[in-house]
Write a protein that holds these residues in place. Structure first.
Motif, PDB file in Angstrom:
ATOM      1  N   PHE A 109       0.826  -1.214   0.000  1.00  0.00           N
ATOM      2  CA  PHE A 109       0.000   0.000   0.000  1.00  0.00           C
ATOM      3  C   PHE A 109       0.856   1.259   0.000  1.00  0.00           C
ATOM      4  N   LEU A 110       1.949   1.249   0.758  1.00  0.00           N
ATOM      5  CA  LEU A 110       2.770   2.457   0.894  1.00  0.00           C
ATOM      6  C   LEU A 110       3.667   2.724  -0.315  1.00  0.00           C
ATOM      7  N   THR A 111       3.633   1.845  -1.295  1.00  0.00           N
ATOM      8  CA  THR A 111       4.331   2.140  -2.555  1.00  0.00           C
ATOM      9  C   THR A 111       3.479   3.047  -3.445  1.00  0.00           C
ATOM     10  N   ALA A 130       0.941  12.519   1.583  1.00  0.00           N
ATOM     11  CA  ALA A 130       2.163  12.995   2.222  1.00  0.00           C
ATOM     12  C   ALA A 130       3.387  12.326   1.616  1.00  0.00           C
ATOM     13  N   LEU A 131       3.287  11.024   1.368  1.00  0.00           N
ATOM     14  CA  LEU A 131       4.388  10.310   0.732  1.00  0.00           C
ATOM     15  C   LEU A 131       4.679  10.877  -0.658  1.00  0.00           C
ATOM     16  N   ILE A 183      10.457   6.356   0.364  1.00  0.00           N
ATOM     17  CA  ILE A 183      10.248   7.343   1.429  1.00  0.00           C
ATOM     18  C   ILE A 183       9.666   6.671   2.671  1.00  0.00           C
ATOM     19  N   ALA A 184       8.751   5.720   2.481  1.00  0.00           N
ATOM     20  CA  ALA A 184       8.172   4.999   3.624  1.00  0.00           C
ATOM     21  C   ALA A 184       9.249   4.250   4.397  1.00  0.00           C
ATOM     22  N   VAL A 224       5.923  15.994   8.518  1.00  0.00           N
ATOM     23  CA  VAL A 224       4.785  15.880   7.584  1.00  0.00           C
ATOM     24  C   VAL A 224       4.259  14.443   7.582  1.00  0.00           C
ATOM     25  N   LEU A 225       5.175  13.480   7.527  1.00  0.00           N
ATOM     26  CA  LEU A 225       4.764  12.066   7.515  1.00  0.00           C
ATOM     27  C   LEU A 225       4.196  11.646   8.868  1.00  0.00           C
TER      28      LEU A 225
END
Length: 329
Positions: free
Chosen positions: A232-234, A266-267, A281-282, A323-324
């Motif tokens: 999901f975080l990709t 945000a990512l 980034i994650a 921000v993250l």
């Protein structure tokens, strides 16, 4: 303690955000001598969605940019993951260059952590991996039906015999980690040096409370699993149609809400500033957190690794981390 930093290099030096050039510095796992690449490659898809050829390609790509930390378990594909990793190391003749972590306690053949079962499970893993020593052994479950003393003595015996170098927990609460450390001291046996736990930008509460405090107190090296939240975080899943293509659609669908989309936004913003991909980034965000040594990453093919390769070299600014943090709070 791990030799990791809670703040970014950019924050410490005042330099503008950038991706550093050159190889990523290895990190030390807790109070061990293990020096590992700053993200571990998971073998959980080997023998499941990745066949032999795909597995070799993924491992070759990871090793190609300096990766040396492979994470598997005796329960992954009923042990086939260990076999495939062992076959790859034998063909490449690179066992001495790799740090191999595996987990025991969940396999159908050797369930639980009783001494005789644990010992049998480790022997089976050694055979499948084609090695005489496991660098990092995780207790895959917290088996409360067995006294910690029995499990700890069994692991210590394996360490003294040279079949295991170090060990850690994988499904333990903070209180149970404290119990284990006290028992280890009383018995005079090797303590845990590592913790693998569920931790990422959309799953923070489980780790950031008691577990983080205990990991800091005990100097445990933390290896967050599900570091990319099943992909999901990709950023690959942004609609219900996208989710329908996932092998883990149930897990991913739950994340596709207001908070999840806020995290992705945000990512995207930080990724644009860093000229990187959201997944990298994650991982970089995790690597700013205290005691985190190497997030555990799973990919379906070698191409996906290319987007993640820069993660250990990305220097997030204080503002970008904030921000993250806010988006995922």
């Amino acid at each position: 303690m791990t030799n990791v930093h809670q703040v970014s290099v950019a924050e410490a030096t005042g330099e503008s955000p950038a991706v550093l050039r050159g190889p990523a510095r290895h990190r030390t796992v807790g109070a061990s001598t293990l020096q590992v690449f700053p993200f571990a490659l998971s073998g959980n898809v080997f023998g499941w969605t990745a066949d032999d050829a795909q597995t070799d390609a993924i491992l070759d790509a990871y090793r190609g940019f300096g990766g040396n930390f492979v994470d598997t378990a005796d329960s992954y594909s009923s042990g086939r993951s260990e076999t495939m990793i062992g076959n790859w190391m034998r063909r490449r003749r690179n066992r001495a260059d790799m740090i191999v972590a595996t987990k025991v306690g969940k396999s159908a053949d050797n369930p639980g952590l009783r001494a005789r079962v644990l010992t049998r499970a480790v022997e089976a893993s050694l055979t499948r991996l084609g090695t005489d020593c496991i660098d990092l052994l995780y207790l895959h479950i917290d088996d409360t039906t067995v006294e910690f003393e029995e499990t700890l003595l069994a692991v210590d015996e394996l360490i003294r015999k040279g079949k295991v170098r170090y060990f850690g927990g994988s499904d333990h609460t903070g209180n149970r980690l404290i119990e284990a450390r006290v028992a280890s001291a009383q018995l005079g046996v090797a303590p845990m040096v590592a913790l693998q736990n569920h931790y990422n930008l959309v799953h923070r509460d489980e780790y950031e409370g008691d577990l983080a405090h205990v990991a800091y107190q005990q100097g445990l090296g933390v290896m967050p699993r599900f570091a990319l939240a099943s992909g999901f975080l990709t950023g690959k899943y942004r609609s219900r149609a996208d989710v329908a293509q996932s092998d883990r659609r149930g897990e991913v669908a739950r994340l596709l809400g207001r908070r999840g989309l806020r995290v992705l936004a945000a990512l995207d913003s930080v990724a644009e500033e860093q000229s990187a991909k959201p997944g990298a980034i994650a991982l970089a965000w995790l690597l700013t957190k205290q005691n985190v040594v190497a997030p555990v990453v799973s990919v379906r093919d070698a191409e996906q690794l290319a987007d993640l390769e820069p993660a250990p070299l990305i220097r997030l600014t204080r503002h970008q981390v904030a921000v993250l943090d806010r988006a995922s709070a």
